[in-house]
Design an enzyme around this catalytic site. Structure first.
Site, short mmCIF file in Angstrom:
data_model
loop_
_atom_site.label_atom_id
_atom_site.label_comp_id
_atom_site.label_asym_id
_atom_site.label_seq_id
_atom_site.Cartn_x
_atom_site.Cartn_y
_atom_site.Cartn_z
N GLU A 117 10.83 0.00 14.13
CA GLU A 117 9.39 0.57 14.23
C GLU A 117 8.47 0.13 12.78
O GLU A 117 9.31 -0.28 11.35
CB GLU A 117 9.30 2.25 13.96
CG GLU A 117 9.57 2.89 15.19
CD GLU A 117 9.78 4.30 15.23
OE1 GLU A 117 9.11 4.71 14.99
OE2 GLU A 117 10.65 4.84 15.77
N LYS A 119 6.22 -0.23 10.21
CA LYS A 119 5.78 1.28 8.84
C LYS A 119 4.53 0.80 9.17
O LYS A 119 4.23 0.12 7.91
CB LYS A 119 6.41 1.33 8.11
CG LYS A 119 6.49 2.13 7.21
CD LYS A 119 7.19 2.91 5.37
CE LYS A 119 6.90 3.89 4.50
NZ LYS A 119 6.19 4.52 4.94
N ASP A 121 0.77 1.74 7.23
CA ASP A 121 0.07 2.01 6.24
C ASP A 121 -1.35 2.59 6.56
O ASP A 121 -2.35 1.60 6.37
CB ASP A 121 -0.34 0.42 5.71
CG ASP A 121 0.39 1.21 3.63
OD1 ASP A 121 -0.22 2.17 3.51
OD2 ASP A 121 -0.77 0.35 3.27
N TYR A 229 5.11 8.54 17.01
CA TYR A 229 6.32 8.63 16.25
C TYR A 229 7.49 8.95 17.19
O TYR A 229 8.56 9.26 17.44
CB TYR A 229 6.87 7.20 15.91
CG TYR A 229 6.46 7.45 14.19
CD1 TYR A 229 6.69 8.71 13.62
CD2 TYR A 229 4.87 7.02 13.69
CE1 TYR A 229 5.99 9.04 12.63
CE2 TYR A 229 4.29 7.40 12.51
CZ TYR A 229 5.43 8.33 11.88
OH TYR A 229 4.33 9.05 11.10
N LYS A 292 15.59 3.37 12.25
CA LYS A 292 15.98 5.15 12.81
C LYS A 292 17.38 5.08 13.67
O LYS A 292 17.74 4.10 14.62
CB LYS A 292 14.57 6.26 13.86
CG LYS A 292 13.77 6.32 12.60
CD LYS A 292 12.63 6.31 13.78
CE LYS A 292 11.65 6.31 12.65
NZ LYS A 292 9.98 6.77 13.35
N LYS A 316 10.62 -1.38 2.36
CA LYS A 316 9.74 -1.71 1.47
C LYS A 316 9.69 -2.81 1.58
O LYS A 316 10.36 -3.55 0.63
CB LYS A 316 9.46 -1.05 0.32
CG LYS A 316 9.08 0.52 0.63
CD LYS A 316 7.83 0.99 1.00
CE LYS A 316 7.15 2.36 1.29
NZ LYS A 316 6.64 3.13 0.49
N CYS A 410 -26.43 -21.20 -19.92
CA CYS A 410 -26.91 -21.12 -18.16
C CYS A 410 -26.13 -22.19 -17.87
O CYS A 410 -27.09 -23.58 -18.07
CB CYS A 410 -28.22 -20.86 -17.28
SG CYS A 410 -27.95 -20.80 -15.47
N CYS A 413 -29.37 -24.02 -15.45
CA CYS A 413 -30.80 -23.93 -16.02
C CYS A 413 -30.66 -24.54 -17.41
O CYS A 413 -31.99 -25.41 -18.04
CB CYS A 413 -31.62 -23.68 -15.31
SG CYS A 413 -31.17 -21.85 -16.52
N CYS A 428 -28.14 -14.77 -17.04
CA CYS A 428 -29.05 -15.91 -17.21
C CYS A 428 -30.42 -15.30 -16.46
O CYS A 428 -30.73 -15.08 -15.62
CB CYS A 428 -28.72 -16.98 -16.01
SG CYS A 428 -30.62 -17.91 -16.16
N CYS A 433 -34.21 -20.33 -12.53
CA CYS A 433 -33.24 -21.15 -12.74
C CYS A 433 -33.00 -21.67 -11.64
O CYS A 433 -32.45 -20.93 -10.43
CB CYS A 433 -31.89 -20.24 -12.83
SG CYS A 433 -30.62 -20.46 -12.45
S1 IVH Z 1 9.15 8.37 10.53
C1 IVH Z 1 11.12 12.13 8.83
N1 IVH Z 1 8.15 6.65 11.35
O1 IVH Z 1 5.55 7.01 6.57
C2 IVH Z 1 10.93 11.42 9.63
N2 IVH Z 1 6.66 7.47 9.53
O2 IVH Z 1 7.35 7.19 3.93
C3 IVH Z 1 9.46 10.88 9.64
N3 IVH Z 1 4.62 5.82 8.48
O3 IVH Z 1 4.83 10.41 6.38
C4 IVH Z 1 8.55 9.29 9.30
N4 IVH Z 1 5.24 4.12 10.05
O4 IVH Z 1 3.32 8.84 7.27
C5 IVH Z 1 8.23 6.97 10.48
N5 IVH Z 1 6.85 4.55 12.01
C6 IVH Z 1 6.89 5.05 11.34
C7 IVH Z 1 6.00 4.95 10.64
C8 IVH Z 1 6.51 6.31 9.25
C9 IVH Z 1 4.61 4.99 8.60
C10 IVH Z 1 5.22 7.20 7.28
C11 IVH Z 1 4.84 8.57 7.44
C12 IVH Z 1 5.37 9.07 6.60
C13 IVH Z 1 5.80 8.08 5.36
C14 IVH Z 1 7.34 8.17 4.98
#
Ligand code: IVH
Length: 683
Positions: A117, A119, A121, A229, A292, A316, A410, A413, A428, A433
């Site tokens: 999945e 991640k 932000d 999720y 996962k 990351k 400047c 000018c 300036c 100018c």
């Molecule tokens: S699973 C026990 N899935 O990442 C596992 N987390 O570093 C729970 N996050 O606090 C997290 N996208 O805010 C999961 N697809 C995703 C995610 C995700 C973003 C964030 C979430 C979590 C943090 C952990």
């Protein structure tokens, strides 16, 4: 001198400053969403310190001058999560992902299927549904205890109040991420910059700041999105994470489309490499990929350590930094004369787009980073949006390089550049100018101002160069003959351009004020000024105090506007425009018994929508206000009224229920206080 009487104005001013500073402290320390610049904040603080030094009687123990802001507590109720919200273990290299897979293989005896999945932000949230009905929303907090933000969660459009096909599901804790689309952040920041507010550095800060607002209407206006999720306990019949995501989608929750099931975990490294390249094409920000174990039973078997589950890992992305060469350091002159050094770069692809310029902000910044022409430098995008220069690769610097010197004259000018003591900005100060005139004119003809889109920067520059435009007022004296002198300008286009300019001689007062380019005054503020003063003449006569009276303006803007109108440059500019025949159109003022009154709505009313109530207030000549202050005339509170109600109580602003509001509409001459229960008792 103790015991000496403190003048009433000083006492009132100090109280006002204290209130404002407390408000800004709260925004800064608690919400992480400051609304004024540090400079503006410092100015308020200094004013209060000076007042207190002059009148020690004014100094209270709880004055913002006497304490640091960090010790503030948050106004949100704390709630314990049913199950802890854990975080994820990180992998910052492919090797670490491989080690994760090895651990799984060892524990389970074979390579399990993985779900990949994105991640997101954003900000992790936990929703509690009871038999499919949203009951509570909370932030993650420290993982065990979060903050209750149900009203704000309800203001996130994508989050359903009711789940489908979820009868009899009992209590479910649903977890996911609230985030902001990149485009929404861009629009929000444009608005904020117009109002002179601090910009959000990235989507995550913006989402966090927007979700932790005291007023859910602000949250709503921020157009947040969400993806979910996780669900605890897992719904009946669901045995894998991949099925769980489909189930979440089926009950009506938003789930990210970009999910993949990898049997035996195959193809992980291709997938990671692929997202690293493609992440910038997404409309939202991600900072990695979460892997996962698919089978929920195995997740349970693997368990978790105190911090993170053993069945998942977050890969990351490395921050995207690129090296390039500084070809030149230019300085550009802005509308207000501020001189900004700018590094011209060998174009380089960073985080999805080509970067060829990066601002160096001011002289001190260039010196701190010691950026020189010819240097190899590292560039990245702050929050994946705004390019910034991280550092110079000093090791590669040639011997012949020389430190950057801010020019003394400047570049446009030739006038001497001035740096005020204590200020970072170099200016300036020549009002004639050409660069400033050009920037001022570009602003003046821009869409929200006089809106003369046929007049582009190239033609403007030519007219300035030929001495046809030495002040904005000259715009209205431009003739077809002047334009025909410019290479490439035909007769027809010249005629049309002159007609387009002349057609803008009678702008609305709001557009006219915005066109003047007063520092910090964006379109909304210009509109506010126009509405409150009606005509240019009465605005020019206004005192700082009268300006500060305007709901929604605040002391900093009041000062900026007053300063501009009183200044030689500002008043000359206006006089010249009027002389050239520009006639700002007085804003039609709605007359009515509530003229000058501000009425704030909070909570839901039973017999009318918010829009209807606002229209009723306007029809009486009043202003529907957005926030409560001492200047608010009345607050109309409906069901589930929030913080505005509390503020009104604290400040002693009359609070009306819907019946009392109806009575007021029927007898608009009554004072709102006399309509309240307390008011009646006093009579
Ligand atoms: S699973 C026990 N899935 O990442 C596992 N987390 O570093 C729970 N996050 O606090 C997290 N996208 O805010 C999961 N697809 C995703 C995610 C995700 C973003 C964030 C979430 C979590 C943090 C952990």
């Amino acid at each position: 001198m103790p015991g000496e009487a403190v003048p009433r104005e000083s006492r009132a001013r100090a109280a006002r400053l204290r209130q404002e500073l407390n408000h800004h402290n709260y925004l800064y320390y608690v919400l992480d969403a400051p609304e004024v610049t540090d400079v503006d904040y410092d100015q308020l603080m200094r004013e209060l310190q000076e007042l207190e030094a002059r009148h020690p009687g004014l100094r209270t123990k709880d004055s913002p001058t006497q304490r640091v802001g960090g010790g503030l507590s948050t106004p949100f109720r704390k709630v314990r999560h049913l199950a802890p919200m854990r975080s994820l273990a990180n992998a910052i290299s492919e090797r670490e992902v491989e080690q994760f897979r090895e651990r799984l293989r060892k524990a389970l005896g074979s390579d399990p299927a993985l779900v990949a999945e994105l991640k997101m932000d954003g900000l992790a949230v936990s929703l509690t549904y009871l038999d499919g009905e949203l009951r509570q929303g909370a932030t993650r907090g420290d993982g065990d205890t979060g903050e209750e933000i149900t009203a704000n969660i309800r203001a996130v459009g994508a989050i359903p109040a009711l789940l489908e096909h979820a009868a009899g599901t009992g209590v479910l804790e649903i977890r996911g991420e609230v985030y902001m689309l990149k485009q929404v952040l861009g629009e929000l920041n444009r608005e904020r910059s117009e109002k002179g507010l601090e910009l959000y550095a990235n989507c995550r800060n913006a989402a966090a700041g927007s979700l932790r607002q005291l007023d859910p209407e602000i949250t709503r206006s921020r157009r947040l999105s969400a993806f979910f999720y996780a669900c605890d306990p897992a719904p009946a019949g669901v045995t894998t994470q991949f099925e769980l995501l489909a189930w979440l989608e089926r009950v009506g929750l938003p789930v990210n489309e970009e999910r993949r099931l990898l049997p035996g975990g195959e193809g992980v490294s291709e997938l990671l490499a692929d997202w690293q390249l493609r992440r910038h094409l997404l409309p939202y920000e991600i900072d990695g990929v979460v892997l996962k174990v698919d089978r929920l039973l195995w997740q349970e078997e693997l368990g978790a350590d105190s911090r993170a589950p053993r069945w998942a890992i977050a890969y990351k992305f490395p921050p995207e930094e690129r090296e390039t060469t500084v070809k030149e350091i230019q300085v550009s002159v802005g509308r207000t004369g501020a001189v900004t050094p700018l590094a011209v770069l060998e174009p380089v692809l960073v985080a999805g787009s080509v970067v060829s310029h990066v601002t160096l902000h001011n002289e001190d910044q260039v010196r701190a980073k010691d950026v020189r022409v010819g240097d190899r430098v590292v560039i990245r995008k702050a929050g994946d949006v705004i390019p910034e220069l991280v550092r110079v690769v000093v090791e590669n610097r040639g011997l012949e390089s020389e430190p950057f010197q801010m020019p003394q004259a400047c570049p446009s000018c030739g006038a001497e550049l001035v740096r005020e003591p204590g200020a970072a900005v170099t200016r300036c100060v020549n009002p004639l100018c050409p660069a400033q005139v050009q920037r001022g004119l570009e602003h003046m003809v821009s869409r929200g101002a006089l809106d003369i889109d046929r007049l582009g920067p190239v033609v403007l520059a030519e007219l300035i160069r030929r001495g046809r435009l030495s002040s904005p007022a000259d715009l209205f004296r431009i003739s077809e003959a002047d334009l025909l002198e410019i290479p490439g300008q035909g007769e027809r286009s010249s005629r049309q351009l002159v007609a387009a300019i002349q057609a803008r001689r009678r702008p609305s007062l709001a557009r006219f004020l915005y066109a003047l380019g007063i520092g910090h005054v964006g379109e909304r503020t210009a509109e506010l000024l126009a509405q409150n003063f009606g005509s240019l003449e009465s605005l020019r006569r206004a005192s700082v105090e009268e300006l500060a009276e305007i709901e929604g303006l605040g002391p900093v803007l009041a000062e900026a506007v007053h300063h501009f109108l009183a200044s030689q440059g500002g008043s000359t500019l206006i006089d010249q425009l009027l002389e050239a025949g520009v006639q700002p159109q007085a804003a039609p003022r709605v007359e009515g018994p509530w003229r000058g009154l501000t009425v704030v709505l909070t909570g839901g009313l039973a017999r009318r929508t918010r829009a209807e109530a606002e229209a009723e207030i306007k029809a009486m000549g009043g202003n529907p206000g957005s926030s409560v202050s001492k200047r608010t005339s009345a607050v109309v509170a409906g069901a589930a009224a929030g913080s505005k109600l509390a503020t009104a109580q604290r400040l002693g602003v009359p609070i009306l229920d819907e019946d009392q509001f109806d009575r007021w509409l029927a007898e608009p001459g009554l004072s709102p206080a006399s309509l309240t229960t307390e008011g009646r008792q006093e009579q």
